[in-house]
Write a protein that holds these residues in place. Structure first.
Motif, PDB file in Angstrom:
ATOM      1  N   GLU A 151     -40.728  12.514 105.690  1.00  0.00           N
ATOM      2  CA  GLU A 151     -42.034  12.823 105.054  1.00  0.00           C
ATOM      3  C   GLU A 151     -43.070  11.030 105.031  1.00  0.00           C
ATOM      4  O   GLU A 151     -43.858  11.520 105.679  1.00  0.00           O
ATOM      5  CB  GLU A 151     -42.011  13.332 103.065  1.00  0.00           C
ATOM      6  N   TYR A 154     -45.203  10.306 108.852  1.00  0.00           N
ATOM      7  CA  TYR A 154     -46.294  11.118 109.820  1.00  0.00           C
ATOM      8  C   TYR A 154     -47.436   9.634 109.033  1.00  0.00           C
ATOM      9  O   TYR A 154     -48.635   9.375 109.870  1.00  0.00           O
ATOM     10  CB  TYR A 154     -46.555  11.774 109.026  1.00  0.00           C
ATOM     11  N   GLU A 155     -47.177   8.922 107.405  1.00  0.00           N
ATOM     12  CA  GLU A 155     -48.861   7.964 107.609  1.00  0.00           C
ATOM     13  C   GLU A 155     -47.808   6.598 108.356  1.00  0.00           C
ATOM     14  O   GLU A 155     -48.912   6.343 108.302  1.00  0.00           O
ATOM     15  CB  GLU A 155     -48.706   8.128 105.760  1.00  0.00           C
ATOM     16  N   ASN A 158     -49.684   7.018 111.207  1.00  0.00           N
ATOM     17  CA  ASN A 158     -51.106   7.216 111.274  1.00  0.00           C
ATOM     18  C   ASN A 158     -51.455   5.645 111.184  1.00  0.00           C
ATOM     19  O   ASN A 158     -52.413   5.578 111.999  1.00  0.00           O
ATOM     20  CB  ASN A 158     -51.593   7.929 110.917  1.00  0.00           C
ATOM     21  N   THR A 220     -46.009  20.566 111.691  1.00  0.00           N
ATOM     22  CA  THR A 220     -45.968  19.277 111.228  1.00  0.00           C
ATOM     23  C   THR A 220     -46.165  17.978 112.228  1.00  0.00           C
ATOM     24  O   THR A 220     -47.744  17.630 111.561  1.00  0.00           O
ATOM     25  CB  THR A 220     -44.537  19.389 110.392  1.00  0.00           C
ATOM     26  N   GLN A 223     -49.912  18.465 112.986  1.00  0.00           N
ATOM     27  CA  GLN A 223     -51.076  18.396 111.716  1.00  0.00           C
ATOM     28  C   GLN A 223     -51.405  17.441 110.966  1.00  0.00           C
ATOM     29  O   GLN A 223     -52.303  17.421 110.437  1.00  0.00           O
ATOM     30  CB  GLN A 223     -50.356  19.808 110.905  1.00  0.00           C
ATOM     31  N   ARG A 224     -49.754  16.968 110.907  1.00  0.00           N
ATOM     32  CA  ARG A 224     -50.660  15.353 109.971  1.00  0.00           C
ATOM     33  C   ARG A 224     -50.717  14.486 111.375  1.00  0.00           C
ATOM     34  O   ARG A 224     -51.136  13.037 110.388  1.00  0.00           O
ATOM     35  CB  ARG A 224     -49.110  14.991 109.754  1.00  0.00           C
ATOM     36  N   CYS A 225     -50.486  14.293 111.968  1.00  0.00           N
ATOM     37  CA  CYS A 225     -50.623  12.665 112.863  1.00  0.00           C
ATOM     38  C   CYS A 225     -51.856  12.970 114.269  1.00  0.00           C
ATOM     39  O   CYS A 225     -52.019  12.481 115.119  1.00  0.00           O
ATOM     40  CB  CYS A 225     -49.254  12.535 113.648  1.00  0.00           C
ATOM     41  N   THR A 227     -55.591  12.316 114.771  1.00  0.00           N
ATOM     42  CA  THR A 227     -56.254  11.130 113.928  1.00  0.00           C
ATOM     43  C   THR A 227     -57.722  11.549 115.018  1.00  0.00           C
ATOM     44  O   THR A 227     -57.110  11.641 115.827  1.00  0.00           O
ATOM     45  CB  THR A 227     -55.455  10.716 113.303  1.00  0.00           C
TER      46      THR A 227
END
Length: 275
Positions: A151, A154-155, A158, A220, A223-225, A227
């Motif tokens: 989890e 992902y950030e 980014n 996922t 969606q999360r990455c 940018t």
């Protein structure tokens, strides 16, 4: 109006940053922009030539770099994209990195250590055949790391990509969206066609059995990455020809958007003796 213009291709296949993303709504056999294979091949040939010229300019200026990330299930065509889209590009300013399972030394570092070392320096096009996204795909599906660790990644990814973008690296990320049935046919080809047999790995069938879990992980990931500094493009991959044509359009557009100009050293012919 050209349906397959660079703008239309980018708009159709981008996963808009900050918006919900549903992978099931994307057609792996989408032919809307390239209904005719002959047109797709012509477009690809034109773009491959333009990419070669633009890469020469990139190499000459040494001001920026281009990183291309290719992710997709087995047989989705990562190596095929590299061969076809960059068929005319000089290898002088290119670097291709295929990411396999991490080595013992790599496992002794953080998961991005081996990735940062492989990113292209200014003047180069770098291509990742698989990438750091394996650490939120296969690692997630196979449970090689705890869920809370995945989890956090992902950030972290980014921020890593933002750092690259702020330091002159344009990032293009392509998910090669292959259909389940099409993958089955391509895996069979790897057994029945002698020149493809070497590619077959029985472990590919393990991933196929976990297809729903992988599709959820891909959804996922996008969606999360996706940018502003590094968006995802979800490219229909059931047709090899159309897949290559679409990616070539986006790559050409990104190189043109750099708006590079040829270096112009202050040289005068009379200052040199060519006799």
């Amino acid at each position: 109006m050209d349906k397959s213009s660079i703008e239309n291709v980018c708009d159709r296949f981008i996963a808009p940053p900050g918006q919900p993303f549903d992978l099931s709504s994307r057609d792996s056999g989408d032919r809307a922009l390239f209904p005719d294979k002959k047109h797709a091949r012509k477009s690809l040939k034109s773009d491959a030539g333009a990419i070669d010229e633009l890469q020469d300019l990139l190499y000459a200026t040494r001001e920026k770099a281009l990183l291309i990330v290719l992710q997709g299930m087995d047989t989705s065509g990562k190596s095929g994209v590299i061969r076809k889209v960059f068929a005319q590009t000089s290898p002088l300013g290119m670097k291709v990195k295929a990411f396999k399972a991490p080595t013992r030394i790599e496992l002794g570092h953080d998961y991005l250590w081996r990735v940062h070392e492989a990113t292209p320096r200014k003047g180069f096009i770098g291509i990742f055949d698989r990438s750091h996204y394996e650490d939120v795909l296969v690692v997630k599906v196979r449970k090689f790391a705890p869920p809370d660790e995945v989890e956090r990644r992902y950030e972290q990814i980014n921020q890593f990509e933002k750092h690259l973008a702020e330091n002159g690296v344009t990032i293009l990320k392509f998910m090669l969206h292959l259909g389940y049935e099409e993958q089955g046919e391509r895996l069979k080809e790897r057994i029945t066609e002698p020149h493809k047999r070497w590619k077959f790995n029985p472990s590919d069938l393990d991933d196929r059995r976990d297809w729903p879990d992988f599709m959820s992980a891909y959804e996922t990931m996008v969606q999360r990455c996706s940018t502003q500094h590094a968006p995802w493009y979800v490219i229909p991959a059931d047709s090899r020809t159309r897949r290559n044509a679409a990616i070539a359009r986006v790559v050409r557009g990104a190189l043109e958007d750099m708006k590079l100009e040829w270096p112009n050293p202050d040289l005068k012919l009379e200052d040199f003796d060519f006799s």
